[in-house]
Each structure stands twice: as structure tokens, then as C-alpha cells.
Design an enzyme around this catalytic site. Structure first.
Site, mmCIF file in Angstrom:
data_model
loop_
_atom_site.group_PDB
_atom_site.id
_atom_site.type_symbol
_atom_site.label_atom_id
_atom_site.label_comp_id
_atom_site.label_asym_id
_atom_site.label_seq_id
_atom_site.Cartn_x
_atom_site.Cartn_y
_atom_site.Cartn_z
ATOM 1 C CG HIS A 159 -1.857 -1.153 1.290
ATOM 2 N ND1 HIS A 159 -3.225 -0.995 1.183
ATOM 3 C CD2 HIS A 159 -1.639 -2.483 1.439
ATOM 4 C CE1 HIS A 159 -3.810 -2.179 1.275
ATOM 5 N NE2 HIS A 159 -2.870 -3.092 1.434
ATOM 6 C CG ASP A 216 -5.006 2.080 1.441
ATOM 7 O OD1 ASP A 216 -5.979 1.359 1.769
ATOM 8 O OD2 ASP A 216 -4.018 1.643 0.839
#
Length: 466
Positions: A24, A129
């Protein structure tokens, strides 16, 4: 925290809020580069530990050379960093949950930074995110701010999860339902399922969604998502390496070994940064690789802890990956026990295949370089990515079916899968399709290509008049 000096209000600034796991962190740092190339200031925020992790592991470019990327080390209270459990029947990295839970403490310092930037800028775009959705709610407090959710999974995986949650009754997911059903059982821990469930209501503040993919790769699935204000800006990783001053860094020895191998002859093996594998499985894998007779580079290292700087790399003592094994495979195989230059390995002309856990970051890096995949999913979205690779795109072969996930993959099965990918007629066809797809994906970033156009569309959207 790095101070921002602004003499006149910029038209737009971007705040990046990544989730503190390597796949991520990496994707949003790559997106930061792409946006910064358009002279848009980007503020990448996280704990000092995870910002440092993101910067030292980036490949293909040097973030220190991009003056419009500003890193902010937000304070984070101490959190537990237990070791991974390689013998757990569920391979999801539950040992990282204390790290994930600690991200709630970033909300207050993020809100303070958000206030400062909203005052000093005409517009602020917050790209978070999807697992850090509390960041989206901060945009509700300012008229010159808006939030965009970044999804670190494939569009196919996203739709597949949604289709499963709806009980398989949604007409808009017909292309997903054409494939065999796949349950989320075994993909996540219960604690992480609860963590994800808490994110969904907070995403209501988002005005758009960003995916690390392109229409060349997932056009059918992106079209299904079209009503959701979607930008497909991928692959986000560099597709031409040597960006910035990365050439000044010492070249990894495994690349020197690849230089001496025939074209497309070597298999790269890596299970990502957070998969822990038992000694029994490592032994079978080692034996299968040796028996296959194929050249290979194998990354053998302990899964990441929440703070990677507090851990000692595992030497896998007691397994077959010891000095004796390295002697047996010398000349034909290389063991990498440190951080591997994955992008450079996949881009090397001597690399002919990738035995992968099918994390999306690894998948799209491999696809962008035209390298076929031997799919061995472990957890999370990986089983769905593996299905996309093998059943939809047909650029890979299956090592183990997800239904057999709790079984040890035998040396014979490893050997068979490796040989199928690397030397069989089926493997040659898979390789040709992967190479053709790689060309199409790279063309997406040419002037007029789909990803090039979508990035420009996104920049225009966030830069519009307030």
C-alpha cells in the site's frame, strides 16, 4: 514534521494517506510521483517509521529528487510489533493488526495538517487508502477540499468481493459471475474483517475512486464501475527503469547473475512482504525448485513486522534453504535474503516467469513487464487476483487451487508447475500472451494512451476553479 512555506496560494495540493503495509505504501508513493510530475505539490503523510520504509524500498526512481513531494512524519504512539506465525492455518498477517489499529492515532495530526493546507491553498485533494477512510471525513469540514479513495486491489477483485457481499444477485457483475464462485473464507482474520467493516461508512465522503490498473488490462470491469467516478491510473510503478538518479545506486548481485543467463530462462520467486511460510513448505518448495532443473532467483526472508527496523531477517535455520542447499544449486539458482530489486528483476530480459503470491502490487508489476505468473495465492485479494491472471487474462498457471489452501504443496507439484510455466508448450503460449499484454499496458502511458489520459483527467478535475 516538515514545514510548508507558501508565498502565494497554489491552485491545488494533494495529501496522500497510505495504509502502513508495504504494498500500500509503495503504490501511493508511485502515484505521488505521477502527480508531482504535473507540478502539483504532494504531501505524503504517515509515521516516521512507515515514511522511512516507503522511501528506502522505492524502486525505479528516487523520491529525494522530486522537490514537490513533501513527507510529513506524524506522531504515532508505540505499538506492538510481534513476529509472524508461519504455522498459522490462515496466512493473513494477523501479527500486523496492532500496527493497523494504531493508525487511528494519526487522525488528529492529519486534521491539523489538513487545516493548514486548506487555509494556504485554493483546493486540497486528499487521496487516502480505502483502509484509511477516516481521512475522507476531514474533507467535509472545508468547502475547498474533496476526498478520493485509493483501492490497492484490482477492479476485478473489488467487484468480486462486492458481488459476494450481495449474495451473487447483482446484474452489474455478470462478467464476475461468469467465473467459478470464490469465497472470502480463509482470506482474512476476523479482527481484520472488523477493521474493514469500520471503513465502509467513512467512505461516504469520497467524491471519486482511483485504481492502480488500466483499461487495457481491466476495461470490462472498470466499465462496470464507471458510475462511481473512477480513474484508472496504472500501472503506477515506473515502466522504464533508471528514473531520477537511481543509476547511482549499487546494482544488486542477483542482477549481475541474471546478466549471464539466457533470455527468459530464469524464474523469480517471491511471496511478498507479509507472507510467512512454514519450514515444511519451504523444504518442499526448495526440493521442487531443485528438481525442476530451471534457473531461478528466490527471495527467502521473514515477513515484515509492523516496524521493519526492529526486526532481524530470518536465516530460515532448520529448513532446506541453508548453505548446503545453496551449494547444490550454485550456478543455477540464487537465494536473496535481503530486500530484492523486484522491478529490476522483472524487467530483466533473462527473467521468464514469476512464482508469486499474487498481491496486486506484484501482479501489475509483472504484467507491466510482460512476465507470466505461476499463481500461488496466500490471503486477502490474492485468490481473486490469481483467478484474474489464470482464468481471465490467461497469462499464468495455477500452482495450488484456493480450495486446497491449508495443504502443503508437494515438491512434485512445485516441480510440475515450474516446468509447465517455463518449458511446456502451454507455458510458451502463456508467456506470449503475457508479453503481448505487457506491450499494451506500457502503451497505456504513451501520449494519448488510456492511463496517460486518465491521469490528465484527474489532474484537470482537482485543478478546476474553486
Amino acid at each position: 514534521m516538515e514545514k510548508t512555506s507558501v508565498h502565494e496560494k497554489p491552485t491545488v495540493v494533494v495529501i496522500m494517506v497510505p495504509f502502513p503495509a508495504q504494498g500500500h505504501l509503495n503504490q501511493l508513493l508511485h502515484l505521488s510521483r505521477l502527480i508531482s510530475d504535473h507540478a502539483v505539490p504532494v504531501h505524503y503523510v504517515g509515521s516516521a517509521t512507515h515514511n522511512r520504509q516507503a522511501k528506502i524500498r522505492v524502486q525505479g526512481w528516487n523520491p529525494e529528487t522530486i522537490s514537490t513531494i513533501h513527507f510529513h512524519d506524524l506522531p504515532l504512539p508505540p505499538f506492538s510489533t510481534p513476529p509472524p506465525n508461519p504455522n498459522s492455518p490462515i496466512k493473513f498477517p494477523d501479527h500486523l493488526q496492532p500496527t493497523f489499529d494504531a493508525t487511528a492515532h494519526l487522525r488528529k495530526p492529519l486534521a491539523d495538517l489538513f487545516k493548514t493546507l486548506c487555509t494556504a491553498s485554493q483546493r486540497v485533494a486528499i487521496i487516502h487508502d480505502s483502509l484509511m477512510s477516516f481521512a475522507a471525513q476531514e474533507s467535509d469540514n472545508y468547502t475547498n477540499a474533496e476526498a478520493f479513495a485509493f483501492h490497492s486491489v484490482s477492479a476485478y477483485a473489488y467487484l468480486s468481493f462486492e458481488w459476494e457481499a450481495l449474495g451473487g444477485h447483482s446484474d452489474k457483475h455478470l462478467k464476475v459471475s461468469d467465473l467459478p464462485p470464490l469465497s472470502s473464507e480463509g482470506c482474512f482474520s476476523n479482527r481484520f474483517m472488523e477493521f474493514m467493516a469500520r471503513q465502509l461508512p467513512m467512505m461516504a465522503s469520497c467524491t471519486g475512486h482511483i485504481y492502480n490498473t488500466c483499461r487495457t488490462l481491466e476495461g470490462d470491469y472498470l466499465n462496470i464501475l464507471a458510475h462511481e467516478n473512477v480513474w484508472a491510473i496504472g500501472p503506477m510503478n515506473p515502466i522504464v527503469l533508471g528514473y531520477g538518479d537511481s543509476d547511482s545506486h549499487a546494482r544488486h548481485t542477483c542482477l549481475e547473475w541474471l546478466d549471464k543467463q539466457p533470455e527468459k530462462s530464469a524464474l523469480y520467486i517471491s511471496f511478498g512482504t507479509n507472507t510467512a511460510i512454514s519450514d515444511e513448505q519451504i523444504t518442499e518448495l526448495a526440493t521442487g525448485l531443485e528438481r525442476s532443473g530451471q534457473r531461478f532467483i528466490w527471495v527467502v526472508r521473514e515477513a515484515d513486522r509492523g516496524d521493519i527496523f526492529s526486526q532481524v531477517e530470518s536465516e530460515m535455520k532448520g529448513s532446506e534453504v541453508d548453505e548446503e542447499y545453496e551449494k547444490k544449486i550454485r550456478g543455477r539458482g540464487v537465494i536473496v535474503r535481503d530486500w530484492a530489486p523486484q522491478l529490476e528483476i522483472l524487467a530483466h530480459p533473462s527473467t521468464g516467469g514469476f512464482l508469486s503470491h499474487c498481491g496486486w502490487n506484484s501482479c501489475i508489476e509483472s504484467m507491466s513487464m510482460g512476465v507470466p505468473i505461476a499463481a500461488w495465492p496466500m490471503h486477502s485479494d490474492q485468490p481473486r487476483n490469481a483467478m484474474l491472471v489464470t482464468d481471465v487474462l490467461r497469462i499464468g498457471v495455477t500452482v495450488r487451487e484456493w480450495i486446497r489452501r491449508e495443504e502443503i504443496v508437494s515438491a512434485a507439484d512445485v516441480e510440475g508447475s515450474v516446468r509447465k510455466l517455463m518449458v511446456s508448450e502451454e507455458g510458451k503460449n502463456v508467456g506470449r500472451r503475457a508479453e503481448e499484454l505487457g506491450v499494451g499496458i506500457r502503451e497505456a502511458w504513451l501520449d494519448g494512451g488510456c492511463s496517460h489520459a486518465e491521469l490528465h483527467s484527474f489532474i484537470a478535475h482537482i485543478s478546476r476553479a474553486v
